[in-house]
Design an enzyme around this catalytic site. Sequence first.
Site, PDB file in Angstrom:
ATOM      1  N   PRO A  94      21.558  -3.093  25.299  1.00 33.09           N
ATOM      2  CA  PRO A  94      20.213  -2.973  24.720  1.00 33.09           C
ATOM      3  C   PRO A  94      19.455  -1.765  25.284  1.00 33.09           C
ATOM      4  O   PRO A  94      18.460  -1.336  24.702  1.00 33.09           O
ATOM      5  CB  PRO A  94      19.508  -4.279  25.120  1.00 33.09           C
ATOM      6  N   GLU A 121      24.778 -10.223  33.246  1.00 37.63           N
ATOM      7  CA  GLU A 121      23.530  -9.451  33.263  1.00 37.63           C
ATOM      8  C   GLU A 121      23.780  -7.979  32.964  1.00 37.63           C
ATOM      9  O   GLU A 121      22.869  -7.234  32.651  1.00 37.63           O
ATOM     10  CB  GLU A 121      22.822  -9.590  34.617  1.00 37.63           C
ATOM     11  N   ARG A 159      34.028   1.784   7.519  1.00 40.92           N
ATOM     12  CA  ARG A 159      33.765   1.810   6.070  1.00 40.92           C
ATOM     13  C   ARG A 159      33.392   3.200   5.561  1.00 40.92           C
ATOM     14  O   ARG A 159      33.405   3.455   4.356  1.00 40.92           O
ATOM     15  CB  ARG A 159      32.724   0.767   5.672  1.00 40.92           C
ATOM     16  N   ASP A 174      25.350   3.218  -0.805  1.00 37.75           N
ATOM     17  CA  ASP A 174      24.763   2.344   0.223  1.00 37.75           C
ATOM     18  C   ASP A 174      23.302   2.634   0.501  1.00 37.75           C
ATOM     19  O   ASP A 174      22.833   3.747   0.295  1.00 37.75           O
ATOM     20  CB  ASP A 174      25.497   2.533   1.559  1.00 37.75           C
TER      21      ASP A 174
HETATM   22  N1  ADE Z   1      24.551  -6.136  24.389  1.00 40.97           N
HETATM   23  C1  ADE Z   1      23.618  -7.102  24.404  1.00 40.97           C
HETATM   24  N2  ADE Z   1      22.665  -6.883  23.505  1.00 40.97           N
HETATM   25  C2  ADE Z   1      22.997  -5.714  22.871  1.00 40.97           C
HETATM   26  C3  ADE Z   1      22.391  -4.939  21.835  1.00 40.97           C
HETATM   27  N3  ADE Z   1      21.244  -5.302  21.260  1.00 40.97           N
HETATM   28  N4  ADE Z   1      23.003  -3.813  21.458  1.00 40.97           N
HETATM   29  C4  ADE Z   1      24.151  -3.424  22.042  1.00 40.97           C
HETATM   30  N5  ADE Z   1      24.761  -4.103  23.022  1.00 40.97           N
HETATM   31  C5  ADE Z   1      24.192  -5.241  23.436  1.00 40.97           C
END
Ligand code: ADE
Length: 253
Positions: A94, A121, A159, A174
């Site tokens: 994230p 984590e 794709r 798309d």
């Molecule tokens: N690992 C955990 N959440 C994630 C996300 N939103 N994007 C990429 N990898 C992740």
Amino acid sequence: MLQFDVVTIFPPMFDAVAEAGVIGRAREKGLYQLVAWNPRDFAQNAHRTVDDRPYGGGPGMVMMPDPLGKALAAAKQRQKSAGVKKPRVIHLTPQGKLLNHALVMDLVGEQGIVLLAGRYEGIDERVVARDVDEEISIGDYVLSGGELAAMVLIDCIVRQLPGVLGDAESASQDSFYDGLLDCPHYTRPELYEGQVVPAVLMSGNHAEIGRWRLKQALGRTWKRRPDLMRQRKLTEEEHGLLEEYKRETAGTA
Ligand code: ADE
């Protein structure tokens, strides 16, 4: 052929992308190759431990650098053997750069991609510092691990590869291809539970149908994704179509 290697403690999760639908068929056709590496196979102890408590304390566990580093080295070695000059190593997290269509198209040009999917984590930062080229996030929310994000990446890259989609399902139709959301779609029956298909789609007038579709795509993007709209320069014709859309939908939800 595009080479993917994935480092994951759950290799069977990747059977889902490798076997189903157009992405599965592309693999059968030999348009890409996908190999998974389990850090547990590179762990030192009999329990095949790959995680440990975080330095500095706090909740959760952190993936240890050594098994991950060794799994990554094996993945990169396989890529070299498959003829990839410089594999691009991506950590899914994230904290990474947000994935979008432009980034997907940039990745489509690679010979080989190594995906690192962490659990717990997170992973020891020294692996990121030494082995990772870039970090990518698929959205502002937290998954239980990088695997689903890695599969999202594989799916949207594959794709776009030549020969994966037929003419009829061409990626040029798309959403996002031209910076806009897609228009609405309809199929038979003509009347469904009191709802009709827009008349223009039954007219057989392809110029009018094209105009209607572009107008809907512009209108939806304007309504739902003002951020995309700001990035997209409109032609004179598109501007006119959007104004038409606004007039036609004024007062509706
Ligand atoms: N690992 C955990 N959440 C994630 C996300 N939103 N994007 C990429 N990898 C992740």
